[in-house]
Design a protein around this motif. Structure first.
Motif, PDB file in Angstrom:
ATOM      1  N   GLN A 112      65.480  69.364  57.677  1.00 46.59           N
ATOM      2  CA  GLN A 112      65.267  70.051  58.823  1.00 46.59           C
ATOM      3  C   GLN A 112      64.813  71.403  58.498  1.00 46.59           C
ATOM      4  O   GLN A 112      64.665  72.355  59.564  1.00 46.59           O
ATOM      5  CB  GLN A 112      66.479  70.073  59.666  1.00 46.59           C
ATOM      6  N   HIS A 114      71.109  69.587  67.264  1.00 44.34           N
ATOM      7  CA  HIS A 114      70.269  68.943  66.463  1.00 44.34           C
ATOM      8  C   HIS A 114      70.415  67.449  67.033  1.00 44.34           C
ATOM      9  O   HIS A 114      71.594  66.912  67.106  1.00 44.34           O
ATOM     10  CB  HIS A 114      70.903  68.856  65.109  1.00 44.34           C
ATOM     11  N   THR A 133      69.482  63.392  66.452  1.00 43.78           N
ATOM     12  CA  THR A 133      69.027  62.564  65.391  1.00 43.78           C
ATOM     13  C   THR A 133      68.983  61.430  66.402  1.00 43.78           C
ATOM     14  O   THR A 133      69.132  61.236  67.516  1.00 43.78           O
ATOM     15  CB  THR A 133      69.922  62.405  64.447  1.00 43.78           C
ATOM     16  N   GLU A 189      63.576  68.216  68.073  1.00 40.79           N
ATOM     17  CA  GLU A 189      64.775  67.881  67.071  1.00 40.79           C
ATOM     18  C   GLU A 189      65.939  68.889  66.958  1.00 40.79           C
ATOM     19  O   GLU A 189      67.060  68.494  66.573  1.00 40.79           O
ATOM     20  CB  GLU A 189      64.080  67.208  65.910  1.00 40.79           C
TER      21      GLU A 189
END
Length: 202
Positions: A147, A29, A31, A156
């Motif tokens: 998400q 993930h 960010t 992402e």
């Protein structure tokens, strides 16, 4: 350690096959401030049939709704939902569009972004308790409803293969915490890496 991102065709298999295939790969993930990565050590398959019995443990069992729409997309989509009104769970959608199949990621072994994971979990030090459950790993890796329904071939949220494949001993058992399912609670669709300390407790 972390290899290439999975191609779309890797997701185009039934959930049980995907649940085993995900073990040893990485959930990533990205960010604005942190890149999180965890080695997947435990999964559960949902949807489809087992010995001709439809899976009444799957959210898709009652058809396509606003909540379950991601499960009916083609494999390679995320499905994130809320449980107990406070914990998120992340799933990898499997199979062809319309099949209603997905794989719950139940536990990961932290690899990248561990300091941020500790902060997200309000933990003083790293331990197996950091990510040894579906709600815990989502909290640690900052995965929320934001998400949900993401293309896992994007930048992402995605699955990455290990840079070097190693032989894994994979065990299986019935899925856990789905006592509401009359038939599905007996399906042996939970898969995990033997002796990995991050596998969730029953």
């Amino acid at each position: 350690m972390i290899g290439e991102r999975w191609p779309r065709e890797a997701y185009e298999v039934h959930a049980v096959s995907l649940a085993k295939k995900l073990l040893g790969s990485y959930l990533v993930h990205v960010t604005a401030g942190t890149t999180y990565a965890g080695r997947i050590v435990e999964t559960e398959a949902y949807g489809g049939t087992y010995r001709r019995q439809p899976d009444d443990g799957a959210h898709s069992f009652h058809g396509c709704t606003k909540r379950t729409e991601p499960m009916f997309r083609a494999g390679g989509c995320s499905y994130v939902y809320l449980i107990y009104g406070m914990y998120y769970c992340v799933n990898v959608v499997a199979g062809p569009a319309g099949s209603g199949e997905a794989v719950l990621i139940r536990a990961v072994e932290p690899v990248l972004g561990v300091r941020a994971m500790l902060a997200n979990r309000k933990a003083a030090k790293a331990s197996v308790n950091l990510t040894n459950g579906p709600g815990k790993l989502c909290q640690a890796m900052a995965i929320t409803k934001e998400q949900n329904m993401l293309d896992l071939c994007g930048a992402e949220l995605y699955i990455a293969a290990p840079a070097r494949k190693t032989r894994l001993t994979i065990l299986r058992s019935p899925r856990i915490h789905i006592d509401y399912a009359e038939k599905g609670k007996f399906f042996p669709w939970r898969f995990y890496i033997k002796d990995n300390p991050y596998v969730s407790r029953r």
